[in-house]
Design a protein around this motif. Sequence first.
Motif, PDB file in Angstrom:
ATOM      1  N   UNK A   1       0.819  -1.201   0.000  1.00  0.00           N
ATOM      2  CA  UNK A   1       0.000   0.000   0.000  1.00  0.00           C
ATOM      3  C   UNK A   1       0.859   1.259   0.000  1.00  0.00           C
ATOM      4  N   UNK A   2       2.030   1.202   0.645  1.00  0.00           N
ATOM      5  CA  UNK A   2       2.908   2.363   0.697  1.00  0.00           C
ATOM      6  C   UNK A   2       3.429   2.786  -0.655  1.00  0.00           C
ATOM      7  N   UNK A   3       3.476   1.867  -1.605  1.00  0.00           N
ATOM      8  CA  UNK A   3       3.907   2.223  -2.958  1.00  0.00           C
ATOM      9  C   UNK A   3       2.861   3.082  -3.645  1.00  0.00           C
ATOM     10  N   UNK A   4       1.579   2.731  -3.456  1.00  0.00           N
ATOM     11  CA  UNK A   4       0.493   3.459  -4.104  1.00  0.00           C
ATOM     12  C   UNK A   4       0.066   4.697  -3.319  1.00  0.00           C
ATOM     13  N   UNK A   5       0.149   4.611  -1.982  1.00  0.00           N
ATOM     14  CA  UNK A   5      -0.367   5.712  -1.155  1.00  0.00           C
ATOM     15  C   UNK A   5       0.527   5.871   0.087  1.00  0.00           C
TER      16      UNK A   5
ATOM     17  N   UNK B   1      -5.850   1.800  -2.265  1.00  0.00           N
ATOM     18  CA  UNK B   1      -6.452   1.956  -3.589  1.00  0.00           C
ATOM     19  C   UNK B   1      -7.610   2.939  -3.563  1.00  0.00           C
ATOM     20  N   UNK B   2      -8.400   2.852  -2.490  1.00  0.00           N
ATOM     21  CA  UNK B   2      -9.553   3.750  -2.390  1.00  0.00           C
ATOM     22  C   UNK B   2      -9.107   5.193  -2.159  1.00  0.00           C
ATOM     23  N   UNK B   3      -8.131   5.396  -1.281  1.00  0.00           N
ATOM     24  CA  UNK B   3      -7.695   6.759  -0.963  1.00  0.00           C
ATOM     25  C   UNK B   3      -6.985   7.421  -2.135  1.00  0.00           C
ATOM     26  N   UNK B   4      -6.252   6.633  -2.920  1.00  0.00           N
ATOM     27  CA  UNK B   4      -5.526   7.197  -4.056  1.00  0.00           C
ATOM     28  C   UNK B   4      -6.348   7.216  -5.330  1.00  0.00           C
ATOM     29  N   UNK B   5      -7.559   6.703  -5.268  1.00  0.00           N
ATOM     30  CA  UNK B   5      -8.397   6.658  -6.456  1.00  0.00           C
ATOM     31  C   UNK B   5      -7.896   5.685  -7.503  1.00  0.00           C
ATOM     32  N   UNK B   6      -7.136   4.683  -7.057  1.00  0.00           N
ATOM     33  CA  UNK B   6      -6.607   3.705  -7.993  1.00  0.00           C
ATOM     34  C   UNK B   6      -5.382   4.165  -8.753  1.00  0.00           C
ATOM     35  N   UNK B   7      -4.809   5.314  -8.356  1.00  0.00           N
ATOM     36  CA  UNK B   7      -3.650   5.865  -9.056  1.00  0.00           C
ATOM     37  C   UNK B   7      -2.385   5.584  -8.256  1.00  0.00           C
ATOM     38  N   UNK B   8      -1.293   5.486  -8.942  1.00  0.00           N
ATOM     39  CA  UNK B   8       0.011   5.354  -8.310  1.00  0.00           C
ATOM     40  C   UNK B   8       0.443   6.705  -7.759  1.00  0.00           C
ATOM     41  N   UNK B   9       1.396   6.692  -6.814  1.00  0.00           N
ATOM     42  CA  UNK B   9       1.805   7.948  -6.195  1.00  0.00           C
ATOM     43  C   UNK B   9       2.466   8.888  -7.193  1.00  0.00           C
ATOM     44  N   UNK B  10       3.163   8.327  -8.207  1.00  0.00           N
ATOM     45  CA  UNK B  10       3.809   9.211  -9.174  1.00  0.00           C
ATOM     46  C   UNK B  10       2.831   9.774 -10.203  1.00  0.00           C
ATOM     47  N   UNK B  11       1.555   9.315 -10.154  1.00  0.00           N
ATOM     48  CA  UNK B  11       0.535   9.856 -11.052  1.00  0.00           C
ATOM     49  C   UNK B  11      -0.309  10.923 -10.375  1.00  0.00           C
ATOM     50  N   UNK B  12      -0.055  11.165  -9.088  1.00  0.00           N
ATOM     51  CA  UNK B  12      -0.813  12.163  -8.339  1.00  0.00           C
ATOM     52  C   UNK B  12       0.088  13.354  -8.039  1.00  0.00           C
TER      53      UNK B  12
ATOM     54  N   UNK C   1      -4.225  15.863 -12.349  1.00  0.00           N
ATOM     55  CA  UNK C   1      -5.572  15.694 -12.886  1.00  0.00           C
ATOM     56  C   UNK C   1      -6.299  16.999 -13.055  1.00  0.00           C
ATOM     57  N   UNK C   2      -5.618  18.117 -12.853  1.00  0.00           N
ATOM     58  CA  UNK C   2      -6.224  19.417 -13.113  1.00  0.00           C
ATOM     59  C   UNK C   2      -7.361  19.718 -12.167  1.00  0.00           C
ATOM     60  N   UNK C   3      -8.440  20.251 -12.741  1.00  0.00           N
ATOM     61  CA  UNK C   3      -9.563  20.683 -11.917  1.00  0.00           C
ATOM     62  C   UNK C   3     -10.306  19.516 -11.297  1.00  0.00           C
ATOM     63  N   UNK C   4     -10.296  18.358 -11.924  1.00  0.00           N
ATOM     64  CA  UNK C   4     -11.035  17.216 -11.401  1.00  0.00           C
ATOM     65  C   UNK C   4     -10.349  16.602 -10.200  1.00  0.00           C
ATOM     66  N   UNK C   5      -9.078  16.971  -9.954  1.00  0.00           N
ATOM     67  CA  UNK C   5      -8.353  16.340  -8.862  1.00  0.00           C
ATOM     68  C   UNK C   5      -8.914  16.680  -7.499  1.00  0.00           C
ATOM     69  N   UNK C   6      -9.317  17.937  -7.276  1.00  0.00           N
ATOM     70  CA  UNK C   6      -9.751  18.351  -5.952  1.00  0.00           C
ATOM     71  C   UNK C   6     -10.965  17.615  -5.447  1.00  0.00           C
ATOM     72  N   UNK C   7     -12.049  17.684  -6.185  1.00  0.00           N
ATOM     73  CA  UNK C   7     -13.285  17.041  -5.741  1.00  0.00           C
ATOM     74  C   UNK C   7     -13.166  15.526  -5.746  1.00  0.00           C
ATOM     75  N   UNK C   8     -12.457  14.978  -6.734  1.00  0.00           N
ATOM     76  CA  UNK C   8     -12.307  13.527  -6.808  1.00  0.00           C
ATOM     77  C   UNK C   8     -11.509  12.985  -5.644  1.00  0.00           C
ATOM     78  N   UNK C   9     -10.442  13.690  -5.256  1.00  0.00           N
ATOM     79  CA  UNK C   9      -9.633  13.240  -4.126  1.00  0.00           C
ATOM     80  C   UNK C   9     -10.416  13.310  -2.820  1.00  0.00           C
ATOM     81  N   UNK C  10     -11.254  14.331  -2.679  1.00  0.00           N
ATOM     82  CA  UNK C  10     -12.053  14.470  -1.464  1.00  0.00           C
ATOM     83  C   UNK C  10     -13.034  13.308  -1.310  1.00  0.00           C
ATOM     84  N   UNK C  11     -13.680  12.945  -2.402  1.00  0.00           N
ATOM     85  CA  UNK C  11     -14.622  11.832  -2.370  1.00  0.00           C
ATOM     86  C   UNK C  11     -13.895  10.523  -2.075  1.00  0.00           C
ATOM     87  N   UNK C  12     -12.751  10.332  -2.702  1.00  0.00           N
ATOM     88  CA  UNK C  12     -11.979   9.106  -2.471  1.00  0.00           C
ATOM     89  C   UNK C  12     -11.525   9.007  -1.026  1.00  0.00           C
TER      90      UNK C  12
END
Length: 207
Positions: free
Chosen positions: A48-52, A134-145, A155-166
Amino acid sequence: MSRVVAGIDNCPVWAPAFGYLGAAGCVVLANWGSAWGTWKAGMGVCKMGVDYPKGVIKNIVPIVMAGVLGIYGLIVSVILVQSITPPDAEQNTSYSLFNGYAHLAAGLCCGFSCLAAGGTIGVIGDVGVRCFGMKASGGKRTWMTAEGADGGDAGGEMGGSGDAVSQEDANKLYVGLLIMLIFSEALALYGLIVALILSQHSFSCGK
């Protein structure tokens, strides 16, 4: 002096062997469960530490709970060993077979309970912390966030709200994970309680 009833020696010199078997079996099985749980949960935390990476410290709980299992075995083993009386100079012992069987049962009860609890904590911790990451990172790797990367990769503008929901969904999953871990730890606690009760039952020859 050893007491003989109906041709059976109630306090033979080899009676303490059962008590020592109970003490040794208790600490070995408890440490086995503790190592098993730490191994499985630790693998999940590392993955998990690799992804988040932010969630590593928060999800260290399964490893701590698995480590406590070894303490349960240590407590019961010390109590059992202190209850064993050695034979005197004439090879007579006041430690009865009743005590030996009771102490063996106490050691196995606590040991196997900790072993089962360790396996449960390990499996739940392994799967639980990976799913949390996986849930907290939205399924993304740490180098993609945004963490450890450029702001444009987040992820631009979609990153804020999407990260909050995740993150909110991940916290709900974390609460469920803690509840499962608590009831898994309770399995070992039940064995500890029964083992302490069994260790208080004793019969000494010559008294």
